[in-house]
Design a protein around this motif. Sequence first.
Motif, short mmCIF file in Angstrom:
data_model
loop_
_atom_site.label_atom_id
_atom_site.label_comp_id
_atom_site.label_asym_id
_atom_site.label_seq_id
_atom_site.Cartn_x
_atom_site.Cartn_y
_atom_site.Cartn_z
N ARG A 24 0.84 -1.21 0.00
CA ARG A 24 0.00 0.00 0.00
C ARG A 24 0.88 1.26 0.00
N GLU A 25 1.95 1.23 0.78
CA GLU A 25 2.86 2.37 0.81
C GLU A 25 3.63 2.50 -0.51
N ILE A 26 4.02 1.38 -1.07
CA ILE A 26 4.73 1.38 -2.35
C ILE A 26 3.84 1.96 -3.44
N ASP A 27 2.58 1.55 -3.45
CA ASP A 27 1.65 2.03 -4.47
C ASP A 27 1.34 3.51 -4.31
N TYR A 28 1.49 4.04 -3.09
CA TYR A 28 1.21 5.46 -2.84
C TYR A 28 2.36 6.35 -3.31
N CYS A 29 3.52 5.74 -3.57
CA CYS A 29 4.64 6.51 -4.12
C CYS A 29 4.28 7.02 -5.51
N LEU A 30 4.77 8.17 -5.86
CA LEU A 30 4.38 8.84 -7.10
C LEU A 30 5.08 8.18 -8.29
N LYS A 31 4.42 7.18 -8.85
CA LYS A 31 4.96 6.41 -9.97
C LYS A 31 3.86 5.51 -10.51
N PRO A 32 4.01 5.02 -11.73
CA PRO A 32 3.06 4.03 -12.23
C PRO A 32 3.15 2.74 -11.39
N PRO A 33 2.05 2.03 -11.21
CA PRO A 33 2.08 0.82 -10.40
C PRO A 33 3.04 -0.23 -10.96
N SER A 35 6.16 -0.05 -11.43
CA SER A 35 7.19 0.45 -12.35
C SER A 35 8.61 0.29 -11.83
N LEU A 36 8.78 0.05 -10.55
CA LEU A 36 10.12 -0.20 -10.01
C LEU A 36 10.41 -1.69 -9.85
N GLY A 37 9.55 -2.50 -10.45
CA GLY A 37 9.83 -3.92 -10.62
C GLY A 37 10.33 -4.64 -9.38
N ALA A 43 11.36 -4.69 -1.31
CA ALA A 43 10.83 -3.90 -0.19
C ALA A 43 9.66 -4.61 0.47
N ARG A 44 8.80 -5.19 -0.35
CA ARG A 44 7.64 -5.92 0.18
C ARG A 44 8.09 -7.18 0.93
N GLN A 45 9.04 -7.92 0.35
CA GLN A 45 9.54 -9.14 0.99
C GLN A 45 10.20 -8.83 2.34
N ILE A 46 11.03 -7.80 2.38
CA ILE A 46 11.72 -7.49 3.64
C ILE A 46 10.72 -7.03 4.70
#
Length: 364
Positions: A24-33, A35-37, A43-46
């Motif tokens: 949810r926090e990653i998706d809130y970052c200003l970027k296309p969903p 897009s940072l692959g 980040a999610r795994q850790i």
Amino acid sequence: MHLLQKTLEAIKPIDRAVMAAAQREIDYCLKPPGSLGKLEDIARQIAGITGKVHNSIGKKAIVVMMADNGVYSEGVAMYPQDITRIGADFVTSGRMGVNFLANYAKADIIAVDIGIQVDVDLPKVLNRKIRYGTANFLKEPAMTREEAIRAVEVGIEVTNAAIDQGYDLIGTGEIGIGNTTASSAVLYAFTGAPIDRVVGRGAGLTDEAFARKKAVVQEAVRLHRPDPDDALDVLSKVGSLDIAGMAGTYLACAARRVPVLTDGLISNVAALVAMRLKPETVEYMIPSHISFEPGAKLLKEITGLEPMIDMDMRLGEGTGCALVFSIVEAALRMIEEMGTFAVIGKTRDEIGDHIMAYRGKFPR
């Protein structure tokens, strides 16, 4: 066996609820969903590993297990066996391949003598020797089951001590002449895959020595018939002490909820051993690079660990881990430092609903 059993019992699946919160926090970052692959995946795994959405790395270390292999006497290695002892000296004095990469990554080296064939009197080498090298597994089992267990527990003990000292990102490495033959034998025992998919040239064998290496692996597995459903049986019959020690590092990291990087062929064979001992361990592993060795591709298929970089490397020592440490740290900075959709007045819920609809139409 008590420490191994206690460690296995402590390993639980990573936290999916925290992973969802991190996403949810990653998706809130200003970027296309998406897009940072793979940075998003890390980040999610850790987050799932640590149980925290917000993470940073304080101290990094590569645990380098060093041991000799009795199968060396079968002519399966290009270099003299003294290289293992010399490697212990070089890695603690900053002269091995892994050192310049670890220095660049600001990571420490924890060097462990788990089975070098001679005594090593070096102040920076941890003496955890199980025995003076394994036996020649073409003639007899590499070690006893009890020795294999003790070697795994050495890896657990050393890694637990490192975590207690504040290391929160661990890499795995090894030094040992003949250990690509041992890792190939372990992989062959587990899979029975075609020998050309399992055995590579290691440190640059001649055609004759390469053919000999493949024959040795096949004959050793045929002779000892290790049980592929019993990782300790495989380790003890055709394995190596450094593989066992690295398996212990993976188990300890999983039990203590610390991310751990895999390196090349031998490190990933150790990862497979750890997974066979406790399948959930794989959730705590972050693969670094794909080794040039053919067995590395087979391991990728078996474990599902998708390496991040392909540099045609086959040195071992934890070199791939040292390269990828910075990628892992970069991934964690995403949540902490990127701007968000708040700049255009959008809430997390609004962005979350939009992305859910997007992913429904365009699944990744």
